[in-house]
Scaffold this motif. Structure first.
Motif, PDB file in Angstrom:
ATOM      1  N   GLY A  52      78.676 157.570  34.774  1.00 12.69           N
ATOM      2  CA  GLY A  52      78.951 158.849  34.114  1.00 12.69           C
ATOM      3  C   GLY A  52      80.430 159.106  33.915  1.00 12.69           C
ATOM      4  N   LYS A  53      81.265 158.492  34.745  1.00  7.81           N
ATOM      5  CA  LYS A  53      82.717 158.658  34.630  1.00  7.81           C
ATOM      6  C   LYS A  53      83.317 157.731  33.585  1.00  7.81           C
ATOM      7  CE  LYS A  53      83.452 159.963  39.459  1.00  7.81           C
ATOM      8  NZ  LYS A  53      84.076 159.545  40.722  1.00  7.81           N
ATOM      9  N   SER A  54      82.546 156.770  33.114  1.00 10.29           N
ATOM     10  CA  SER A  54      83.049 155.763  32.176  1.00 10.29           C
ATOM     11  C   SER A  54      82.198 155.750  30.918  1.00 10.29           C
ATOM     12  CB  SER A  54      82.985 154.379  32.820  1.00 10.29           C
ATOM     13  OG  SER A  54      83.683 154.373  34.037  1.00 10.29           O
ATOM     14  N   ASP A  55      82.765 155.206  29.877  1.00  6.39           N
ATOM     15  CA  ASP A  55      81.997 155.042  28.646  1.00  6.39           C
ATOM     16  C   ASP A  55      81.023 153.881  28.816  1.00  6.39           C
ATOM     17  OD1 ASP A  55      81.201 155.413  25.997  1.00  6.39           O
ATOM     18  OD2 ASP A  55      82.697 153.975  25.277  1.00  6.39           O
ATOM     19  N   LYS A  56      81.569 152.729  29.120  1.00  8.21           N
ATOM     20  CA  LYS A  56      80.785 151.510  29.337  1.00  8.21           C
ATOM     21  C   LYS A  56      81.466 150.711  30.431  1.00  8.21           C
ATOM     22  CE  LYS A  56      79.670 151.203  24.466  1.00  8.21           C
ATOM     23  NZ  LYS A  56      79.771 150.447  23.250  1.00  8.21           N
ATOM     24  N   LEU A  57      80.660 150.016  31.229  1.00  6.44           N
ATOM     25  CA  LEU A  57      81.232 149.159  32.263  1.00  6.44           C
ATOM     26  C   LEU A  57      80.531 147.814  32.267  1.00  6.44           C
ATOM     27  CD1 LEU A  57      81.607 151.578  35.329  1.00  6.44           C
ATOM     28  CD2 LEU A  57      83.447 150.566  33.984  1.00  6.44           C
ATOM     29  N   ARG A  58      81.309 146.783  32.519  1.00  4.43           N
ATOM     30  CA  ARG A  58      80.741 145.459  32.735  1.00  4.43           C
ATOM     31  C   ARG A  58      80.248 145.396  34.170  1.00  4.43           C
ATOM     32  NH1 ARG A  58      84.353 140.917  30.004  1.00  4.43           N
ATOM     33  NH2 ARG A  58      82.484 139.774  30.514  1.00  4.43           N
ATOM     34  N   PHE A  59      79.387 144.417  34.458  1.00  2.00           N
ATOM     35  CA  PHE A  59      78.764 144.289  35.766  1.00  2.00           C
ATOM     36  C   PHE A  59      79.814 144.231  36.878  1.00  2.00           C
ATOM     37  CE2 PHE A  59      76.927 142.074  39.339  1.00  2.00           C
ATOM     38  CZ  PHE A  59      75.674 142.641  39.464  1.00  2.00           C
ATOM     39  N   THR A  60      80.819 143.375  36.724  1.00  2.00           N
ATOM     40  CA  THR A  60      81.837 143.205  37.762  1.00  2.00           C
ATOM     41  C   THR A  60      82.649 144.484  37.962  1.00  2.00           C
ATOM     42  OG1 THR A  60      81.953 140.854  37.251  1.00  2.00           O
ATOM     43  CG2 THR A  60      83.767 141.763  38.513  1.00  2.00           C
ATOM     44  N   GLU A  61      82.963 145.175  36.866  1.00  2.00           N
ATOM     45  CA  GLU A  61      83.694 146.440  36.977  1.00  2.00           C
ATOM     46  C   GLU A  61      82.870 147.460  37.773  1.00  2.00           C
ATOM     47  OE1 GLU A  61      86.087 146.503  32.732  1.00  2.00           O
ATOM     48  OE2 GLU A  61      83.975 147.100  32.753  1.00  2.00           O
ATOM     49  N   LEU A  62      81.592 147.509  37.479  1.00  2.00           N
ATOM     50  CA  LEU A  62      80.701 148.426  38.176  1.00  2.00           C
ATOM     51  C   LEU A  62      80.578 148.050  39.649  1.00  2.00           C
ATOM     52  CD1 LEU A  62      78.895 150.857  37.812  1.00  2.00           C
ATOM     53  CD2 LEU A  62      77.103 149.353  36.973  1.00  2.00           C
ATOM     54  N   LYS A  63      80.404 146.773  39.922  1.00  2.00           N
ATOM     55  CA  LYS A  63      80.285 146.290  41.301  1.00  2.00           C
ATOM     56  C   LYS A  63      81.542 146.640  42.105  1.00  2.00           C
ATOM     57  CE  LYS A  63      79.229 142.277  44.153  1.00  2.00           C
ATOM     58  NZ  LYS A  63      80.232 142.646  45.148  1.00  2.00           N
TER      59      LYS A  63
END
Length: 140
Positions: A52-63
Motif C-alpha cells: 500500500g505504501k508503494s506503487d509496485k514492488l518486485r519480489f526481492t524489494e518486497l522481501k
C-alpha cells in the motif's frame, strides 16, 4: 461496555450494523470470519501495508521490506493475496524474469480499512496494556 445508540448511529442504523455481523454460532458462511482468517496471519497484513505504501514492488524489494519473512512464506502469502483478488502479479518476459506485485482496487480498499485499524490500535494500545496488567494482577 455496551455500544451506545449514538455510536451505532455514526455507522448506520442498529439493524444495519447487526445485519453486518454473523451469527456467532455459524462461522462457515461468515464473511468476517472468512476475511479475517485470510488476512490475520503473521505476514499478510504487513505485506498488504507495504504494498500500500508503494506503487509496485518486485519480489526481492518486497522481501527486503517485510522483516523476517522467508522466501517461501512470501511466495505463499502473495499467492493467497492474488487468489483473493487483493494483489496482481505481472510477469515481464525478459532474462532474468521480472515480476512485479501491486494492490488491486480491492486490495487498496482493504488497506484503507487496515489503516483505520492501525490508528485504533495506536490510539488504544496504552489502555489495552493497562487492562492486561490489571488482569494479571487480579489473577495472582
Amino acid at each position: 461496555m455496551k455500544v451506545t445508540n449514538g455510536e451505532l448511529a455514526e455507522k448506520g442504523s442498529k439493524e444495519e450494523i447487526i445485519n453486518h455481523f454473523c451469527d456467532v454460532k455459524k462461522t462457515n458462511d461468515c464473511p468476517i470470519t472468512d476475511v479475517l482468517a485470510r488476512i490475520s496471519d503473521k505476514w499478510t497484513m504487513h505485506t498488504l501495508i507495504i504494498l500500500g505504501k508503494s506503487d509496485k514492488l518486485r519480489f526481492t524489494e518486497l522481501k527486503n521490506q517485510v522483516e523476517g519473512i522467508s522466501q517461501r512464506m512470501l511466495t505463499v502469502t502473495l499467492r493467497t493475496l492474488e487468489e483473493d483478488g487483493f494483489v496482481t502479479r505481472t510477469i515481464f518476459p525478459q532474462i532474468p524474469p521480472k515480476v512485479e506485485y501491486e494492490l488491486t482496487t480491492l486490495g487498496r480498499s482493504l488497506v484503507v480499512e487496515l489503516i483505520s485499524l492501525s490508528n485504533w490500535a495506536n490510539d488504544n494500545m496504552k489502555a489495552v496494556l493497562e487492562a492486561r496488567e490489571r488482569y494479571i494482577l487480579k489473577q495472582n
